[in-house]
Scaffold this motif. Structure first.
Motif, PDB file in Angstrom:
ATOM      1  N   UNK A  95       0.849  -1.188   0.000  1.00 42.69           N
ATOM      2  CA  UNK A  95       0.000   0.000   0.000  1.00 42.69           C
ATOM      3  C   UNK A  95       0.885   1.238   0.000  1.00 42.69           C
ATOM      4  N   UNK A  96       0.408   2.304  -0.655  1.00 42.12           N
ATOM      5  CA  UNK A  96       1.179   3.551  -0.710  1.00 42.12           C
ATOM      6  C   UNK A  96       1.624   3.971   0.687  1.00 42.12           C
ATOM      7  N   UNK A  97       2.880   4.350   0.802  1.00 45.16           N
ATOM      8  CA  UNK A  97       3.523   4.814   2.035  1.00 45.16           C
ATOM      9  C   UNK A  97       3.759   3.687   3.043  1.00 45.16           C
ATOM     10  N   UNK A  98       3.364   2.464   2.696  1.00 41.99           N
ATOM     11  CA  UNK A  98       3.613   1.352   3.612  1.00 41.99           C
ATOM     12  C   UNK A  98       5.098   0.984   3.621  1.00 41.99           C
ATOM     13  N   UNK A  99       5.634   0.763   4.795  1.00 44.16           N
ATOM     14  CA  UNK A  99       7.021   0.345   4.951  1.00 44.16           C
ATOM     15  C   UNK A  99       7.031  -1.054   5.553  1.00 44.16           C
ATOM     16  N   UNK A 100       7.823  -1.921   4.953  1.00 45.88           N
ATOM     17  CA  UNK A 100       7.900  -3.311   5.387  1.00 45.88           C
ATOM     18  C   UNK A 100       9.347  -3.637   5.740  1.00 45.88           C
ATOM     19  N   UNK A 101       9.553  -4.307   6.863  1.00 42.41           N
ATOM     20  CA  UNK A 101      10.890  -4.743   7.260  1.00 42.41           C
ATOM     21  C   UNK A 101      10.958  -6.263   7.187  1.00 42.41           C
ATOM     22  N   UNK A 102      12.052  -6.756   6.626  1.00 43.60           N
ATOM     23  CA  UNK A 102      12.228  -8.197   6.493  1.00 43.60           C
ATOM     24  C   UNK A 102      13.690  -8.565   6.720  1.00 43.60           C
ATOM     25  N   UNK A 103      13.908  -9.705   7.328  1.00 44.84           N
ATOM     26  CA  UNK A 103      15.244 -10.275   7.454  1.00 44.84           C
ATOM     27  C   UNK A 103      15.465 -11.199   6.259  1.00 44.84           C
ATOM     28  N   UNK A 104      16.550 -10.982   5.542  1.00 46.68           N
ATOM     29  CA  UNK A 104      16.844 -11.734   4.324  1.00 46.68           C
ATOM     30  C   UNK A 104      18.151 -12.496   4.509  1.00 46.68           C
ATOM     31  N   UNK A 105      18.115 -13.795   4.252  1.00 44.14           N
ATOM     32  CA  UNK A 105      19.316 -14.632   4.249  1.00 44.14           C
ATOM     33  C   UNK A 105      19.459 -15.255   2.859  1.00 44.14           C
ATOM     34  N   UNK A 106      20.675 -15.258   2.316  1.00 41.22           N
ATOM     35  CA  UNK A 106      20.951 -15.858   1.016  1.00 41.22           C
ATOM     36  C   UNK A 106      21.844 -17.086   1.200  1.00 41.22           C
ATOM     37  N   UNK A 107      21.616 -18.116   0.365  1.00 36.94           N
ATOM     38  CA  UNK A 107      22.308 -19.393   0.513  1.00 36.94           C
ATOM     39  C   UNK A 107      22.829 -19.899  -0.830  1.00 36.94           C
ATOM     40  N   UNK A 108      23.871 -20.703  -0.733  1.00 39.33           N
ATOM     41  CA  UNK A 108      24.293 -21.537  -1.857  1.00 39.33           C
ATOM     42  C   UNK A 108      24.842 -22.829  -1.257  1.00 39.33           C
ATOM     43  N   UNK A 109      24.535 -23.956  -1.907  1.00 43.65           N
ATOM     44  CA  UNK A 109      24.962 -25.245  -1.371  1.00 43.65           C
ATOM     45  C   UNK A 109      26.418 -25.509  -1.719  1.00 43.65           C
ATOM     46  N   UNK A 110      27.163 -26.028  -0.728  1.00 44.26           N
ATOM     47  CA  UNK A 110      28.553 -26.382  -0.947  1.00 44.26           C
ATOM     48  C   UNK A 110      28.671 -27.908  -0.937  1.00 44.26           C
ATOM     49  N   UNK A 111      29.075 -28.473  -2.075  1.00 44.18           N
ATOM     50  CA  UNK A 111      29.107 -29.926  -2.235  1.00 44.18           C
ATOM     51  C   UNK A 111      30.298 -30.565  -1.524  1.00 44.18           C
ATOM     52  N   UNK A 112      31.321 -29.789  -1.211  1.00 47.54           N
ATOM     53  CA  UNK A 112      32.456 -30.332  -0.468  1.00 47.54           C
ATOM     54  C   UNK A 112      32.099 -30.488   1.002  1.00 47.54           C
TER      55      UNK A 112
END
Length: 317
Positions: A95-112
């Motif tokens: 919605x206009x003027x709405x502010x949202x806060x989120x915690x973001x984690x990024x991943x990549x799998x390590x095969x070793x």
């Protein structure tokens, strides 16, 4: 399992890790969304200098997509040698003027290591209608995904690669309280006359509620004592009807009815009895009350007084 960085890092390709970030390994997979490329090299050829955008997924009643830039998400040469990862929120949900806060984690799998390398910001990230895409420009060097001998573990022997993302949406901030300490008390003094005091031996006796400082209180006496005062003292307490764990400063008195030789004791602190009150098991001895020369009881009447000097207030807002 938590490990600090990875084995096999080339000494000329060290990552810069600001203190506001966490970069580690963990066993558990991402919980929001994952993208598996059967061939990371093919994906790079198809997107060229662009990005791969995942199908939409829903977290916290909002629709999101996961963006993977194999050659960097910024045309600045500084970042083109890194894989960049971003979360994008569908702005039609905002919605206009709405502010949202989120915690973001990024991943990549390590095969070793058979674990997920992940990047985490220590502070929640702000999203709004003018800022719908947020992420990390320097996730890992692109060379770690393209080296022909795959020494870093992010590409399987068959060329596969798995990226993931966790999105935790913080609820709107709406629960808090305000603490204050009031030393300017209106109607601070309350007097209570207890009649037929000689007939009250075991059961406690409670005054009518009275208002002081905008709050309701009562006085409570145990004529034959309570706790360590049982059988030897009168016990006296100030009780709050707010049922809050407040800090109170007050003076309690049993009045001498012919002089100023009152028995006075000050309470100060957080509540100290089960009824949410302040007072003393041994306020005045029964022998002093029964001593006619000390004139605390006259015609079977006992006079008790309290002066409320200050108390704390905690209000939900």
């Amino acid at each position: 399992m938590f490990l600090l960085l990875l084995k096999g890092s080339h000494k000329n390709e060290k990552l810069k890790v600001p203190p506001e970030e966490i970069r580690k390994l963990r066993n558990s997979p991402p919980s929001s969304y994952s993208v598996k490329f059967e061939s990371f090299a093919t994906m790079m050829d198809l997107v060229k200098d662009g990005y791969y955008e995942s199908r939409p997924y829903t977290v916290g009643e909002f629709n999101w997509t996961f963006l993977i830039y194999p050659r960097g998400g910024d045309k600045d040469y500084t970042y083109t040698s890194y894989v960049s990862l971003y979360a994008r929120i569908d702005d039609s949900n905002i919605i206009d003027s709405q502010v949202l806060y989120a915690e973001i984690n990024f991943f990549v799998y390590n095969y070793i290591h058979k674990a997920y390398y992940y990047y985490q910001d220590l502070e929640p990230i702000m999203f709004h209608s003018f800022e719908t895409k947020r992420g990390v420009k320097q996730f890992l060097p692109t060379a770690w995904f393209t080296a022909p001998w795959a020494p870093y573990g992010y590409i399987s022997e068959g060329g596969e690669c798995v990226f993931g993302i966790d999105v935790f949406v913080a609820p709107p901030f709406n629960k808090w309280e305000n603490f204050s300490y009031d030393e300017n008390i209106s109607n601070p003094i309350f007097n209570w006359n207890i009649t037929y005091v000689s007939t009250i031996h075991i059961d406690p006796y409670t005054s009518e509620p009275f208002s002081s400082g905008g709050r309701n209180w009562v006085l409570k006496v145990y004529p034959n004592g309570y706790g360590i005062g049982t059988g030897n003292s009168l016990s006296l307490y100030l009780l709050s009807e707010s049922n809050g764990n407040d800090y109170v400063r007050a003076k309690l008195r049993v009045l001498n009815q012919y002089s100023s030789n009152h028995v006075e004791k000050q309470v100060e602190g957080w509540s100290n009895v089960a009824e949410n009150g302040w007072g003393f098991d041994k306020f005045i001895s029964l022998s002093d009350l029964e001593d006619r020369t000390k004139i605390f009881v006259v015609n079977d009447l006992l006079k008790v007084e309290v002066t409320i000097m200050a108390f704390s207030k905690t209000n939900s807002i």
